[in-house]
Design a protein around this motif. Structure first.
Motif, PDB file in Angstrom:
ATOM      1  N   LYS A  71       0.990  -1.219  -0.039  1.00 45.43           N
ATOM      2  CA  LYS A  71      -0.101  -0.006  -0.038  1.00 45.43           C
ATOM      3  C   LYS A  71       1.071   1.350  -0.171  1.00 45.43           C
ATOM      4  CE  LYS A  71      -3.834   2.297   0.119  1.00 45.43           C
ATOM      5  NZ  LYS A  71      -4.754   2.154  -1.284  1.00 45.43           N
ATOM      6  N   GLN A  72       1.757   1.322   0.712  1.00 42.73           N
ATOM      7  CA  GLN A  72       2.980   2.338   0.897  1.00 42.73           C
ATOM      8  C   GLN A  72       3.352   2.839  -0.664  1.00 42.73           C
ATOM      9  OE1 GLN A  72       6.855   2.703   2.744  1.00 42.73           O
ATOM     10  NE2 GLN A  72       5.812   4.294   3.934  1.00 42.73           N
ATOM     11  N   LEU A  73       3.907   1.584  -1.130  1.00 39.29           N
ATOM     12  CA  LEU A  73       4.429   1.758  -2.528  1.00 39.29           C
ATOM     13  C   LEU A  73       3.416   2.382  -3.456  1.00 39.29           C
ATOM     14  CD1 LEU A  73       6.804   1.472  -4.533  1.00 39.29           C
ATOM     15  CD2 LEU A  73       5.933  -1.080  -4.870  1.00 39.29           C
ATOM     16  N   ASP A  74       2.148   1.846  -3.472  1.00 32.58           N
ATOM     17  CA  ASP A  74       1.163   2.292  -4.167  1.00 32.58           C
ATOM     18  C   ASP A  74       0.929   3.891  -4.143  1.00 32.58           C
ATOM     19  OD1 ASP A  74      -1.104   2.200  -6.141  1.00 32.58           O
ATOM     20  OD2 ASP A  74      -2.204   1.949  -4.459  1.00 32.58           O
ATOM     21  N   ARG A  75       1.021   4.297  -2.787  1.00 33.38           N
ATOM     22  CA  ARG A  75       0.913   5.694  -2.375  1.00 33.38           C
ATOM     23  C   ARG A  75       2.162   6.435  -2.963  1.00 33.38           C
ATOM     24  NH1 ARG A  75      -1.882   4.703   3.383  1.00 33.38           N
ATOM     25  NH2 ARG A  75      -4.248   4.723   2.621  1.00 33.38           N
ATOM     26  N   PHE A  76       3.199   5.912  -3.011  1.00 32.78           N
ATOM     27  CA  PHE A  76       4.702   6.750  -3.330  1.00 32.78           C
ATOM     28  C   PHE A  76       4.317   6.626  -5.025  1.00 32.78           C
ATOM     29  CE2 PHE A  76       8.456   6.794  -0.922  1.00 32.78           C
ATOM     30  CZ  PHE A  76       7.870   6.623   0.631  1.00 32.78           C
ATOM     31  N   ARG A  77       3.824   5.644  -5.514  1.00 30.85           N
ATOM     32  CA  ARG A  77       3.711   5.830  -7.003  1.00 30.85           C
ATOM     33  C   ARG A  77       2.429   6.983  -7.217  1.00 30.85           C
ATOM     34  NH1 ARG A  77       3.660  -0.570  -8.723  1.00 30.85           N
ATOM     35  NH2 ARG A  77       6.089  -0.809  -8.537  1.00 30.85           N
ATOM     36  N   GLY A  78       1.414   6.934  -6.528  1.00 34.57           N
ATOM     37  CA  GLY A  78       0.324   7.717  -6.742  1.00 34.57           C
ATOM     38  C   GLY A  78       0.721   9.212  -6.784  1.00 34.57           C
ATOM     39  N   THR A  79       1.804   9.529  -5.521  1.00 33.48           N
ATOM     40  CA  THR A  79       2.262  10.809  -5.527  1.00 33.48           C
ATOM     41  C   THR A  79       2.613  11.361  -6.741  1.00 33.48           C
ATOM     42  OG1 THR A  79       2.321  10.403  -3.206  1.00 33.48           O
ATOM     43  CG2 THR A  79       3.418  12.384  -4.059  1.00 33.48           C
ATOM     44  N   LEU A  80       3.750  10.814  -7.272  1.00 29.53           N
ATOM     45  CA  LEU A  80       4.515  11.343  -8.529  1.00 29.53           C
ATOM     46  C   LEU A  80       3.794  11.390  -9.681  1.00 29.53           C
ATOM     47  CD1 LEU A  80       8.184  10.305  -7.937  1.00 29.53           C
ATOM     48  CD2 LEU A  80       7.032  12.183  -7.163  1.00 29.53           C
ATOM     49  N   VAL A  81       2.873   9.847 -10.028  1.00 28.87           N
ATOM     50  CA  VAL A  81       2.165   9.973 -11.107  1.00 28.87           C
ATOM     51  C   VAL A  81       0.982  10.848 -10.993  1.00 28.87           C
ATOM     52  CG1 VAL A  81       0.758   8.611 -12.612  1.00 28.87           C
ATOM     53  CG2 VAL A  81       2.857   7.510 -11.736  1.00 28.87           C
ATOM     54  N   GLY A  82       0.309  11.061  -9.990  1.00 26.56           N
ATOM     55  CA  GLY A  82      -0.911  11.720  -9.750  1.00 26.56           C
ATOM     56  C   GLY A  82      -0.557  13.437  -9.929  1.00 26.56           C
ATOM     57  N   LEU A  83       0.881  13.766  -9.393  1.00 30.35           N
ATOM     58  CA  LEU A  83       1.065  15.098  -9.779  1.00 30.35           C
ATOM     59  C   LEU A  83       1.162  15.573 -11.230  1.00 30.35           C
ATOM     60  CD1 LEU A  83       3.716  17.008  -7.905  1.00 30.35           C
ATOM     61  CD2 LEU A  83       4.114  16.895 -10.219  1.00 30.35           C
ATOM     62  N   ALA A  84       1.810  14.377 -11.996  1.00 30.33           N
ATOM     63  CA  ALA A  84       2.156  14.643 -13.194  1.00 30.33           C
ATOM     64  C   ALA A  84       0.774  14.703 -14.093  1.00 30.33           C
ATOM     65  CB  ALA A  84       3.077  13.751 -13.637  1.00 30.33           C
ATOM     66  N   ILE A  85      -0.019  13.758 -13.731  1.00 31.99           N
ATOM     67  CA  ILE A  85      -1.569  13.722 -14.373  1.00 31.99           C
ATOM     68  C   ILE A  85      -2.405  14.841 -14.113  1.00 31.99           C
ATOM     69  CG2 ILE A  85      -3.417  12.283 -14.725  1.00 31.99           C
ATOM     70  CD1 ILE A  85      -1.827   9.682 -14.852  1.00 31.99           C
ATOM     71  N   GLY A  86      -2.293  15.290 -12.955  1.00 33.88           N
ATOM     72  CA  GLY A  86      -3.032  16.607 -12.368  1.00 33.88           C
ATOM     73  C   GLY A  86      -2.808  17.472 -13.324  1.00 33.88           C
ATOM     74  N   GLU A  87      -1.480  17.829 -13.395  1.00 30.40           N
ATOM     75  CA  GLU A  87      -0.862  18.853 -14.304  1.00 30.40           C
ATOM     76  C   GLU A  87      -1.433  18.895 -15.904  1.00 30.40           C
ATOM     77  OE1 GLU A  87       3.070  21.530 -15.000  1.00 30.40           O
ATOM     78  OE2 GLU A  87       3.147  19.553 -14.517  1.00 30.40           O
ATOM     79  N   CYS A  88      -1.426  17.657 -16.219  1.00 29.44           N
ATOM     80  CA  CYS A  88      -1.890  17.509 -17.517  1.00 29.44           C
ATOM     81  C   CYS A  88      -3.348  17.700 -17.796  1.00 29.44           C
ATOM     82  CB  CYS A  88      -1.488  16.000 -18.053  1.00 29.44           C
ATOM     83  SG  CYS A  88       0.368  15.557 -18.186  1.00 29.44           S
ATOM     84  N   LEU A  89      -4.040  17.293 -16.832  1.00 29.54           N
ATOM     85  CA  LEU A  89      -5.597  17.494 -16.873  1.00 29.54           C
ATOM     86  C   LEU A  89      -5.985  19.037 -16.908  1.00 29.54           C
ATOM     87  CD1 LEU A  89      -6.548  14.744 -14.414  1.00 29.54           C
ATOM     88  CD2 LEU A  89      -7.394  14.866 -16.734  1.00 29.54           C
ATOM     89  N   GLY A  90      -5.071  19.576 -16.155  1.00 28.90           N
ATOM     90  CA  GLY A  90      -5.325  21.039 -16.126  1.00 28.90           C
ATOM     91  C   GLY A  90      -4.901  21.930 -17.289  1.00 28.90           C
ATOM     92  N   VAL A  91      -4.500  21.191 -18.126  1.00 27.33           N
ATOM     93  CA  VAL A  91      -3.918  22.253 -19.370  1.00 27.33           C
ATOM     94  C   VAL A  91      -5.001  22.734 -19.991  1.00 27.33           C
ATOM     95  CG1 VAL A  91      -2.966  21.785 -21.717  1.00 27.33           C
ATOM     96  CG2 VAL A  91      -1.675  20.818 -19.806  1.00 27.33           C
ATOM     97  N   ALA A  92      -6.249  21.720 -20.095  1.00 29.61           N
ATOM     98  CA  ALA A  92      -7.386  22.319 -21.048  1.00 29.61           C
ATOM     99  C   ALA A  92      -7.803  23.437 -20.285  1.00 29.61           C
ATOM    100  CB  ALA A  92      -8.386  21.110 -21.109  1.00 29.61           C
ATOM    101  N   THR A  93      -8.111  23.680 -18.917  1.00 31.20           N
ATOM    102  CA  THR A  93      -8.968  24.736 -18.490  1.00 31.20           C
ATOM    103  C   THR A  93      -7.976  25.852 -17.846  1.00 31.20           C
ATOM    104  OG1 THR A  93      -8.796  23.516 -16.387  1.00 31.20           O
ATOM    105  CG2 THR A  93     -10.741  23.137 -17.941  1.00 31.20           C
ATOM    106  N   GLU A  94      -6.576  25.645 -18.030  1.00 38.57           N
ATOM    107  CA  GLU A  94      -5.748  26.606 -17.662  1.00 38.57           C
ATOM    108  C   GLU A  94      -6.251  28.231 -17.886  1.00 38.57           C
ATOM    109  OE1 GLU A  94      -2.243  28.373 -15.656  1.00 38.57           O
ATOM    110  OE2 GLU A  94      -3.190  26.444 -15.630  1.00 38.57           O
ATOM    111  N   GLY A  95      -6.274  28.922 -16.964  1.00 39.65           N
ATOM    112  CA  GLY A  95      -6.722  30.512 -17.239  1.00 39.65           C
ATOM    113  C   GLY A  95      -8.263  30.745 -17.406  1.00 39.65           C
TER     114      GLY A  95
END
Length: 302
Positions: free
Chosen positions: A2-26
């Protein structure tokens, strides 16, 4: 696991969250609703590759993996190299302006403070908060080291200490979530812990008052995107719903999405992120590998 899954989720989630926000930026929230209804998907080719925040976080993570610890000089040189790469020259924000001074031979303390004063003593650029997230993984079980390293890392480019405390806040919450605490309990834990430090009073006041019903207005100022991301997590019960809430706010949606993605990934793990998101993200394997190696380093340090 579970801890490894959360480590992965933190970095991948950060990257994907930024990508998702591209379309609505500004965009204003009303504009987002008019154009998308509720945006739930990655839009466009640019949204399948790591953005500025994720790339800066990757520089920091790669430095820690290579050095086995936080090494500010090594991290800074990697950021300078990134800033002058084809991916790094994307904006003229505080980070890139400071890194340009460092590249010209100025020591980072002078470069950071000069950029601050050139900006009239008021700097923006929420990138620095998300950039520091990998430190929360390496020092997940060591809050004092987490605080010291995160504060130092933010100061490499941002002289205003409010940015450092915003980054510290994010990283303490990430570490608490990785350990299995709820969002509310994580907030209480970090407010209690930060009370021992010379934290600007408004920081602790704002954090202690956050709740699901809080009004949020994401922007590029120090705590706005962070608070928006926290409230999105408080309002929802899954990583997907938190990120959908965050990116549909508009405004600084790339930053809000990145910070919310790191928090949601820490709380729920990579396994909670929809396959349709991370399977479209071109660099997912690189971020998963860095998370795995940071998890191994963190275990050795425990």
């Amino acid at each position: 696991m579970k801890q490894l899954d959360r480590f992965r989720g933190t970095l991948v989630g950060l990257a994907i969250g930024e990508c998702l926000g591209v379309a609505t930026e500004g965009m204003a929230r009303s504009e987002v609703r008019t154009r998308f209804g509720v945006l739930r998907e990655l839009r466009g080719a640019a949204a399948t590759h790591a953005g500025e925040i994720a790339n800066q976080a990757r520089c920091l993570a790669e430095s820690m993996v290579a050095r086995g610890e936080y090494d500010p000089d090594d991290a800074l040189q990697r950021l300078v190299a990134w800033s002058f790469s084809s991916q790094g020259v994307l904006s003229q924000d505080v980070t890139n302006r400071t890194l340009a001074k460092v590249a010209s031979g100025m020591i980072w303390e002078h470069a950071s403070s000069l950029t601050y004063w050139e900006s009239g003593g008021k700097t923006t650029g929420i990138h620095v908060v998300g950039r520091c997230a990998p430190l929360a993984l390496l020092y997940a079980q060591h809050p004092d080291q987490n605080i010291a390293a995160t504060y130092s890392s933010a100061r490499l480019t941002h002289y205003d200490r409010m940015w450092s405390w915003a980054a510290v806040t994010l990283n303490l919450i990430i570490s608490a979530l990785i350990s299995g605490n709820s969002v509310n309990d994580s907030l209480k834990l970090i407010v209690d812990h930060m009370d021992e430090y010379d934290v600007p009073v408004p920081v602790l006041e704002r954090l202690s008052q956050l709740e699901a019903s809080s009004f949020i207005q994401p922007s590029t100022m120090a705590f706005d995107a962070l608070e928006a991301a926290i409230v999105c997590l408080l309002r929802t019960d899954s990583a997907e719903s938190a990120l959908v809430e965050a990116i549909n706010l508009g405004g600084a949606s790339k930053a809000t999405g990145a910070v919310c993605g790191a928090l949601a990934g820490a709380a729920h793990g990579l396994s909670s992120l929809p396959d349709r998101w991370w399977q479209r993200f071109e660099e997912v394997e690189a971020f998963v590998d860095l998370a795995d190696r940071l998890c191994s380093l963190a275990s050795d340090a425990s």
